[in-house]
Design a protein around this motif. Structure first.
Motif, PDB file in Angstrom:
ATOM      1  N   VAL A   1       1.319  -1.256   0.291  1.00  0.00           N
ATOM      2  CA  VAL A   1       0.010   0.293   0.517  1.00  0.00           C
ATOM      3  C   VAL A   1       1.165   1.392   0.658  1.00  0.00           C
ATOM      4  CG1 VAL A   1      -1.408   1.059   1.604  1.00  0.00           C
ATOM      5  CG2 VAL A   1      -1.941  -1.187   1.175  1.00  0.00           C
TER       6      VAL A   1
ATOM      7  N   MET B   1       0.437   4.269  -2.730  1.00  0.00           N
ATOM      8  CA  MET B   1       0.538   5.220  -3.049  1.00  0.00           C
ATOM      9  C   MET B   1       1.221   6.228  -3.257  1.00  0.00           C
ATOM     10  SD  MET B   1      -2.614   5.347  -1.375  1.00  0.00           S
ATOM     11  CE  MET B   1      -2.736   6.395  -0.072  1.00  0.00           C
TER      12      MET B   1
ATOM     13  N   THR C   1       0.888   8.807  -5.983  1.00  0.00           N
ATOM     14  CA  THR C   1       0.674   9.962  -6.333  1.00  0.00           C
ATOM     15  C   THR C   1       1.953  10.974  -6.968  1.00  0.00           C
ATOM     16  OG1 THR C   1       2.031   9.674  -4.266  1.00  0.00           O
ATOM     17  CG2 THR C   1      -0.710  10.303  -3.995  1.00  0.00           C
TER      18      THR C   1
ATOM     19  N   ARG D   1      -5.810  15.428   0.088  1.00  0.00           N
ATOM     20  CA  ARG D   1      -5.657  14.062   1.296  1.00  0.00           C
ATOM     21  C   ARG D   1      -6.992  13.553   1.825  1.00  0.00           C
ATOM     22  NH1 ARG D   1      -6.024  14.466   5.405  1.00  0.00           N
ATOM     23  NH2 ARG D   1      -6.293  17.166   6.204  1.00  0.00           N
TER      24      ARG D   1
ATOM     25  N   LEU E   1      -7.798  11.043  -1.692  1.00  0.00           N
ATOM     26  CA  LEU E   1      -7.101  10.115  -1.494  1.00  0.00           C
ATOM     27  C   LEU E   1      -7.582   8.734  -0.570  1.00  0.00           C
ATOM     28  CD1 LEU E   1      -4.706   9.492  -3.265  1.00  0.00           C
ATOM     29  CD2 LEU E   1      -3.110  10.442  -2.081  1.00  0.00           C
ATOM     30  N   PHE E   2      -7.679   9.996   0.562  1.00  0.00           N
ATOM     31  CA  PHE E   2      -7.770   8.296   1.725  1.00  0.00           C
ATOM     32  C   PHE E   2      -9.308   7.683   1.669  1.00  0.00           C
ATOM     33  CE2 PHE E   2      -3.553   7.088   3.475  1.00  0.00           C
ATOM     34  CZ  PHE E   2      -3.016   8.295   3.402  1.00  0.00           C
ATOM     35  N   ARG E   3      -9.697   8.679   1.636  1.00  0.00           N
ATOM     36  CA  ARG E   3     -10.979   8.239   2.026  1.00  0.00           C
ATOM     37  C   ARG E   3     -11.759   7.798   0.397  1.00  0.00           C
ATOM     38  NH1 ARG E   3     -15.467  12.023   5.052  1.00  0.00           N
ATOM     39  NH2 ARG E   3     -13.320  12.485   6.365  1.00  0.00           N
TER      40      ARG E   3
ATOM     41  N   LEU F   1      -8.470   4.906  -2.159  1.00  0.00           N
ATOM     42  CA  LEU F   1      -7.222   3.811  -1.489  1.00  0.00           C
ATOM     43  C   LEU F   1      -9.154   3.332  -1.714  1.00  0.00           C
ATOM     44  CD1 LEU F   1      -5.133   2.568  -0.524  1.00  0.00           C
ATOM     45  CD2 LEU F   1      -5.954   3.385   1.602  1.00  0.00           C
ATOM     46  N   ARG F   2     -10.043   3.604  -1.029  1.00  0.00           N
ATOM     47  CA  ARG F   2     -11.491   2.738  -1.117  1.00  0.00           C
ATOM     48  C   ARG F   2     -11.875   1.990  -2.504  1.00  0.00           C
ATOM     49  NH1 ARG F   2     -16.259   3.353   2.782  1.00  0.00           N
ATOM     50  NH2 ARG F   2     -17.967   1.380   1.885  1.00  0.00           N
TER      51      ARG F   2
ATOM     52  N   SER G   1      -8.768  -0.047  -3.853  1.00  0.00           N
ATOM     53  CA  SER G   1      -8.660  -1.851  -2.837  1.00  0.00           C
ATOM     54  C   SER G   1      -9.062  -2.695  -3.132  1.00  0.00           C
ATOM     55  CB  SER G   1      -8.697  -1.293  -1.398  1.00  0.00           C
ATOM     56  OG  SER G   1     -10.173  -1.070  -1.528  1.00  0.00           O
TER      57      SER G   1
END
Lengths: 252, 254, 341, 254
Positions: free
Chosen positions: C143, C147, C151, C250, C253-255, C258-259, C262
């Motif tokens: 991961v 990432m 990015t 940010r 990207l994460f919320r 990534l989901r 995945s």
């Protein structure tokens, strides 16, 4: 005039979702029927049934008095051809234009091998594309040109019925006009019967003789073009027609 | 021509790819506060790229090589394809609430209620309050309304629309266009409407810019352009719109 | 007994027919999980059949293999009887199934004369720990790398991460193990070179190197897939909508990103798990660890059929269970999967 | 890169003066010297010659073992993807079952069952190797089936067999070959691993795996005995995957 195509209470359901519900329709020979409806109304499914890509759960399709069963005869395959909507998916990227056009010609023995090349050139001329297109691959052509090649392939086997499933929706306005004119000219020249599907009223008005409106898998109105565009019978048709944005026409 | 009420002004904007392929050259346009302008052109004319430049969201491979963009207030944007413009894994109300909380700096709780108000304003069904739904469970028209809600959550002075109704059915398209006009009257934001359909543009916009291969070939008040188009390309666009006989039939109980 | 499942043969037939159950309309969550369960059971049924036939595919007579060439005929008959090979095939299969459900194992080991279940159970902790650690390391590192690569597209890091799998693809797992032993064990003395020293911390410590080695073989493919998915999602329209709405990168990207990215990678992890377990078996040999791997090799050299069958069965069932878990997890993550498949 | 390697392997007998198995007890475990470029192993055999001969055996097995799975994988994948329904379910069931068994486990068991040597590898890989191709090809053919040019071929009346051969196969082959490259590397690693575990290729015939396992005992002093064959494997791995990546880019552009 004998009916070229009869569709008798066709029903198709995909696992519970009823795509077509007791559809009855017929197209007179050498005329063009426009099939109009919103997305999900089942117009493409009906086209696929007629083309033999989808077998209906009920009902039957009859073409010049012959019932079209699941396994169609070679003649029946030859008689009905189809042009699709998406230009980039309508041609096999790994085949040259020559291979694309000659596949139908050879399989249905339209011309002996010796005249294959001339026939391909004639077909390209018919759709206003020059000969050097034969050696090139689909990715080298614009959307409009690819649709022309798809049309050339469809008429290569000299069909009686041509099904056009939104052939110009994915094209730019200017290109759309030229492809519609091409279809119109071919219809006259080859005396084709045509089933034309679109969600765009303007296109239907330009190409078709009679208009059929579909909604949720049912035919709700069939009337000749002139009558349909002036005073449609069904309420839903009126709704459809009034929703189309009109351009104020100035006397130029 | 720089009047007080101009809220957005672009002059001599030029865009090119990193390997020097010119995409947009010398585009200039201006929008008055609360006014609506239309940008008409075929695919590849650079019209949506211009929009993206206004909101500084150009794809990494395309850079601004000239010209200036001045916006008086914040901009928001809605897109053509409602299917892919919403996060498929995140429920609809939560996405709107997230925008509200970031843009209007409200707590999570208040932004959720604010989001529900916005969605109600746009005519989305009430039951969203109870069970939040995922984008793939909504119709095209409903998804487009959610996108408008997200845009309005930013309280924009300028709303940029990149062919918002092209992917929709004609009846739904009519509703969305009427909705946009209504919202504009109420919230008085400027509207930049990009489309390839001249009929929609002429119905909605007071001023039109016709673009071809990255250049503006003609501009002016909608009536003037339709009445006597100067540029050959504009003439061709007008002629290629398939006109319809005007509807006369009277349906009982209309 | 752990394995008191229903009779598999009935499910086996039903499994194939009904896993088209997820219809279009209100297909609730349970239907798609049910179909996943049925698929898993059907697979387990096949595994049991396959495990049973392992002995049968041996060209030549298995008993001779076990007792060696010069065994006396009486010994052969006796062994054949004890293994039940003299019974007709159908009966053998029933006996095998019966034994499997009653004792949850595949007979008693010829060498240690202990039921394979206890033998394997005794060796599982080491291997299980190793696998869990390896998976953990793989996920964390993959991961992270993906990432960074996604990015900083086309940055130095990105190129490195793109070249990295090409090189490591060709590295045999055991060879990597040897290298690590050489560098960390022999030269730097950071890690013990073999065996597991006592105590939880001790074992963990001595397992880190082998775990890294196994992870090393899995990371490249995972990174490549996750990076491709991340780039794909980053390019999609809804990221532009969120950016236009002013949400900080940010958070996007994460919320969100990534989901979305995945799920396909999770599936890949499921597929790679079986290679991972295979790798672990080999690594135990290199690091001299007393896990299932070394049990397998000793069983191989001593021609201990039941044990080999037992290990094959447990590993295969473990892989199916892990994949089942992943399928359900991804169904939970992505509501579209639950609805219409 | 690969060409260099292959040529080395093919012309091995010409290059090295030594016979791979010729034991020269005089100079055991010599470091690299004039007549032994890479030194000698514990039996005094010249490392360099063994390395090249080993390349011959390993590469030969690698290529031969790939042919059958490659064809069956593509064939089954196309059928499963194109026809779907019950073939798809059957193939998926088979793949899930076979993939559940850890690859090395099967290789070891079959190698043991069929006696050491190449036969075990061929059988195992024929049994299991096709899965990775079937999986990729199935996905591709399922999406190709929906493409319009396949539909128009059906409308033309072409029998499925012709469609599969002329339309699906040419579009699936490039991707399958890319997978072949990476899969071959995996197979090579498996062959070498088997050699290392002592159940692959019988000792007299040189094999990288056995060389590594023999070298392991001298790991403290003569570390290069184990590492060099390893580098040979890595070298081949890089060459193969570079070819794979190169082909992938080439086809993507066309």
């Amino acid at each position: 005039m004998s009916d070229a195509l009869q569709i008798k209470n066709i029903t198709v359901n995909y696992g519970g979702f009823i795509a077509l519900n007791q559809v009855n329709l017929q197209i007179d020979a050498h005329t063009t029927l426009g099939l109009v409806g919103e997305s999900g109304s089942g117009k493409s499914t009906l086209a696929k049934v007629v083309a033999g890509l989808v077998t209906p759960d009920e009902g039957e399709v009859r073409f010049s008095e012959q019932v079209l069963r699941k396994r169609r005869t070679r003649m029946q395959h030859k008689a009905i051809q189809m042009v699709f909507q998406n230009p980039d998916a309508s041609l096999n990227p790994k085949h040259t234009v020559r291979q694309i056009l000659s596949e139908g010609l050879l399989f249905h023995h339209i011309v002996p091998r010796s005249q294959l090349m001339d026939r391909c050139r004639e077909l390209l001329a018919l759709v206003h594309l020059d000969e050097d297109a034969l050696v090139r691959y689909p990715y080298a052509f614009s959307g409009g040109q690819r649709q022309r090649i798809a049309i050339a392939r469809a008429i290569s086997v000299e069909p009686n019925l041509l099904i056009a499933d939104e052939p110009t929706s994915a094209l730019d306005v200017s290109v759309q006009l030229s492809v519609l004119e091409l279809l119109h000219r071919l219809k006259e020249k080859l005396n084709l019967t045509m089933l034309f599907i679109s969600h765009d009223m303007g296109v239907i008005n330009a190409v078709c003789d009679t208009v059929a409106v579909m909604r949720q898998g049912r035919i709700i109105e069939v009337s000749p073009k002139e009558q349909f565009f002036l005073h449609p019978k069904a309420d839903y048709s009126y709704q459809l027609l009034s929703a189309v944005p009109r351009m104020p026409i100035f006397n130029r | 021509m720089m009047s007080m009420s101009t809220i957005l002004e672009i002059n001599q904007l030029s865009l090119a790819t990193t390997n020097k392929k010119q995409l947009v050259t010398d585009v200039s346009l201006a929008v008055g506060k609360g006014k609506t302008i239309g940008i008409v052109g075929e695919s590849g004319s650079g019209k949506s790229l211009t929009l993206r430049a206004i909101i500084q969201l150009l794809p990494p491979t395309i850079i601004k090589v000239g010209g200036t963009i001045r916006c008086e207030s914040s901009c928001a944007m809605i897109f053509q394809d409602p299917v892919s413009a919403l996060d498929p894994l995140c429920p609809v109300v939560r996405q709107v609430a997230e925008v509200v909380s970031y843009r209007q700096h409200l707590s999570r709780k208040t932004s959720r209620t604010k989001a529900l108000e916005l969605l109600a304003l746009l005519g989305l069904p009430e039951d969203l309050k109870r069970n939040d739904r995922y984008p793939h469970q909504l119709s095209g028209g409903q998804r487009q309304r959610v996108l408008i809600a997200i845009a309005l959550a930013c309280r924009p002075g300028i709303l940029l629309c990149d062919e918002p109704t092209t992917a929709l059915d004609v009846t739904v398209q009519k509703q969305i266009l009427e909705l946009l006009a209504k919202l504009q009257r109420e919230l008085n934001f400027a509207l930049v409407f990009v489309t390839h359909n001249l009929a929609i543009a002429s119905a909605l916009c007071t001023k039109l810019y016709v673009m071809k291969e990255g250049r503006i070939v003609e501009q002016g008040r909608t009536q003037d352009i339709l009445a006597n188009p100067q540029h050959a390309y504009t003439k061709m666009l007008i002629d290629s719109v398939l006109h319809l006989p005007d509807l006369k039939g009277v349906i009982a109980g209309e | 007994m752990k394995m008191h499942m229903l009779n598999k043969r009935r499910i086996f037939r039903k499994g194939i027919l009904s896993n088209r159950a997820a219809g279009h309309t209100a297909a609730t969550v349970s239907i798609s999980i049910l179909s996943a369960l049925l698929k898993a059971m059907a697979t387990v049924a096949c595994i049991i059949v396959a495990v049973f036939f392992i002995i049968r595919i041996v060209p030549g007579d298995p008993v001779k293999m076990i007792l060696g060439e010069h065994a006396s005929p009486s010994e052969i008959i006796q062994m054949r009887h004890s293994l039940g090979l003299d019974l007709p095939l159908g009966q053998q299969f029933v006996r095998f199934l019966h034994h499997l459900f009653m004792y949850g194992d595949t007979g008693t080991s010829i060498i240690y004369n202990v039921s394979t279940r206890t033998l394997i159970a005794e060796r599982t902790p080491v291997t299980l720990l190793l696998i869990v650690m390896a998976i953990a390391i793989t996920i964390v590192v993959a991961v992270l790398l993906a990432m960074i690569a996604a990015t900083h597209k086309d940055g130095l890091v990105d190129h490195l991460i793109r070249i990295f799998p090409t090189i490591t693809l060709g590295m045999p797992v055991f060879w990597v193990g040897l290298l690590l032993i050489l560098v960390f064990g022999v030269w730097l003395h950071w890690f013990p070179v073999g065996g597991t020293s006592g105590g939880l911390f001790g074992t963990l410590y001595s397992l880190t190197l082998p775990a890294i080695t196994v992870a090393f073989s899995q990371i490249p493919s995972l990174v490549r897939s996750l990076r491709a998915q991340l780039l794909d999602v980053l390019g999609s329209d809804f990221v532009v909508t969120l950016k236009a709405a002013g949400i900080p990168n940010r958070v996007i990207l994460f919320r969100h990103v990534l989901r979305n990215a995945s799920i396909p990678t999770l599936m890949l992890l499921g597929v790679n798990v079986s290679y991972l377990i295979g790798g672990t078996l080999v690594i135990e040999q290199v690091f001299g660890l007393k896990g299932i791997g070394s049990l397998l090799f000793s069983a191989i050299s001593s021609r201990d059929f039941p044990v080999i069958q037992g290990i094959a069965l447990y590993c295969a069932v473990a892989v199916v269970l892990i994949n089942l878990f992943i399928e359900i997890l991804s169904g939970y993550l992505d509501p579209r999967l639950k609805g219409d498949d | 890169m690969l060409l260099l390697l292959v040529s080395l392997a093919v012309f091995a007998p010409l290059i090295s003066r030594y016979q791979p198995a010729a034991q020269n007890l005089a100079d055991i475990l010599r470091p690299s010297s004039a007549n032994h470029w890479l030194g000698t192993d514990q039996l005094g055999r010249d490392l360099f010659t063994r390395l090249i001969y080993a390349a011959r055996t390993d590469l030969r097995i690698m290529i031969l073992a790939e042919i059958l799975p490659f064809c069956t994988g593509i064939f089954l994948g196309m059928l499963a993807g194109y026809y779907g329904k019950w073939i798809d379910a059957l193939v998926t069931l088979m793949t899930n079952t076979l993939i559940a068994f850890p690859f090395y486990l099967i290789v070891i068991v079959v190698a043991f069952a069929s006696g050491a040597g190449e036969r075990g590898i061929y059988i195992t890989f024929a049994l299991v190797g096709w899965i990775v191709f079937a999986r990729v090809v199935k996905g591709l053919s399922a999406s190709l089936r929906k493409q319009e040019w396949v539909a128009s071929a059906k409308v033309l009346g072409l029998p499925d067999s012709r469609i599969l051969l002329f339309h699906i196969l040419p579009n699936v082959l490039p991707q399958a070959i890319v997978v072949l490259m990476t899969d071959m590397v995996g197979l090579l690693v498996a062959i070498v691993t088997l050699g290392y575990l002592g159940i692959g290729i019988a000792p007299p015939t040189p094999d990288w795996g056995t060389m590594i396992s023999e070298g392991q005992t001298f790991i403290y002093s003569k570390w290069w005995l184990s590492t060099i064959p390893g580098f040979a494997v890595v070298y081949t791995g890089i060459a193969l995957s570079l070819i794979g990546d190169g082909l992938a880019d080439l086809w993507r552009r066309k």
